[in-house]
Write a protein that holds these residues in place. Structure first.
Motif, PDB file in Angstrom:
ATOM      1  N   VAL A  92     -18.039  67.331   1.716  1.00  0.00           N
ATOM      2  CA  VAL A  92     -17.363  67.513   3.009  1.00  0.00           C
ATOM      3  C   VAL A  92     -16.283  68.584   2.838  1.00  0.00           C
ATOM      4  CG1 VAL A  92     -16.016  66.426   4.845  1.00  0.00           C
ATOM      5  CG2 VAL A  92     -17.762  65.107   3.630  1.00  0.00           C
ATOM      6  N   TYR A  93     -16.419  69.677   3.593  1.00  0.00           N
ATOM      7  CA  TYR A  93     -15.537  70.826   3.440  1.00  0.00           C
ATOM      8  C   TYR A  93     -14.748  71.085   4.718  1.00  0.00           C
ATOM      9  CZ  TYR A  93     -18.926  71.459  -0.263  1.00  0.00           C
ATOM     10  OH  TYR A  93     -19.741  71.252  -1.343  1.00  0.00           O
ATOM     11  N   ILE A  94     -13.552  71.669   4.566  1.00  0.00           N
ATOM     12  CA  ILE A  94     -12.791  72.095   5.740  1.00  0.00           C
ATOM     13  C   ILE A  94     -13.536  73.254   6.384  1.00  0.00           C
ATOM     14  CG2 ILE A  94     -10.683  73.219   6.548  1.00  0.00           C
ATOM     15  CD1 ILE A  94      -9.105  71.574   4.596  1.00  0.00           C
ATOM     16  N   ALA A  95     -13.699  73.176   7.712  1.00  0.00           N
ATOM     17  CA  ALA A  95     -14.427  74.187   8.466  1.00  0.00           C
ATOM     18  C   ALA A  95     -13.507  74.859   9.491  1.00  0.00           C
ATOM     19  CB  ALA A  95     -15.617  73.545   9.180  1.00  0.00           C
ATOM     20  N   GLY A 147     -10.977  69.888  14.963  1.00  0.00           N
ATOM     21  CA  GLY A 147     -11.261  68.574  14.416  1.00  0.00           C
ATOM     22  C   GLY A 147      -9.987  68.017  13.813  1.00  0.00           C
ATOM     23  N   ASP A 148     -10.132  67.000  13.022  1.00  0.00           N
ATOM     24  CA  ASP A 148      -8.957  66.353  12.427  1.00  0.00           C
ATOM     25  C   ASP A 148      -9.059  66.286  10.905  1.00  0.00           C
ATOM     26  OD1 ASP A 148     -11.032  64.481  12.341  1.00  0.00           O
ATOM     27  OD2 ASP A 148      -9.760  62.817  12.888  1.00  0.00           O
ATOM     28  N   PRO A 149      -9.238  67.286  10.173  1.00  0.00           N
ATOM     29  CA  PRO A 149      -9.491  68.691  10.536  1.00  0.00           C
ATOM     30  C   PRO A 149     -10.961  68.951  10.793  1.00  0.00           C
ATOM     31  CG  PRO A 149      -9.415  68.484   8.181  1.00  0.00           C
ATOM     32  CD  PRO A 149      -9.139  67.104   8.738  1.00  0.00           C
ATOM     33  N   GLY A 150     -11.293  70.174  11.187  1.00  0.00           N
ATOM     34  CA  GLY A 150     -12.694  70.554  11.341  1.00  0.00           C
ATOM     35  C   GLY A 150     -13.389  70.409   9.994  1.00  0.00           C
ATOM     36  N   ARG A 151     -14.586  69.823   9.998  1.00  0.00           N
ATOM     37  CA  ARG A 151     -15.296  69.568   8.738  1.00  0.00           C
ATOM     38  C   ARG A 151     -16.756  69.953   8.856  1.00  0.00           C
ATOM     39  NH1 ARG A 151     -13.333  63.550   8.821  1.00  0.00           N
ATOM     40  NH2 ARG A 151     -13.098  64.225  10.943  1.00  0.00           N
TER      41      ARG A 151
END
Length: 60
Positions: free
Chosen positions: A11-14, A18-22
């Motif tokens: 699962v990476y930050i995108a 989002g909370d954050p975008g993933r």
């Protein structure tokens, strides 16, 4: 050198909302210019929720 953040396994930050975008797609992960910005992104992500074993991955 660029850096990506893996919040949990696979699962990476995108770069979207989002909370954050993933994302589960590594190629879609946000690329940070330096390691400091990557660690700041982890701190900001923890403001929304806890993640298991976040880490910064260096890309060449």
């Amino acid at each position: 050198m660029k850096y990506i953040v893996e919040l949990e396994e696979g699962v990476y930050i995108a770069p979207w909302d989002g909370d954050p975008g993933r994302t589960h797609v590594k190629e879609n992960a946000t690329r940070f210019k330096n390691i400091s910005l990557a660690y700041k992104a982890i701190s900001k992500a923890f403001e929304c929720r806890n993640f298991n074993n976040p880490r910064v991955i260096e890309e060449s």
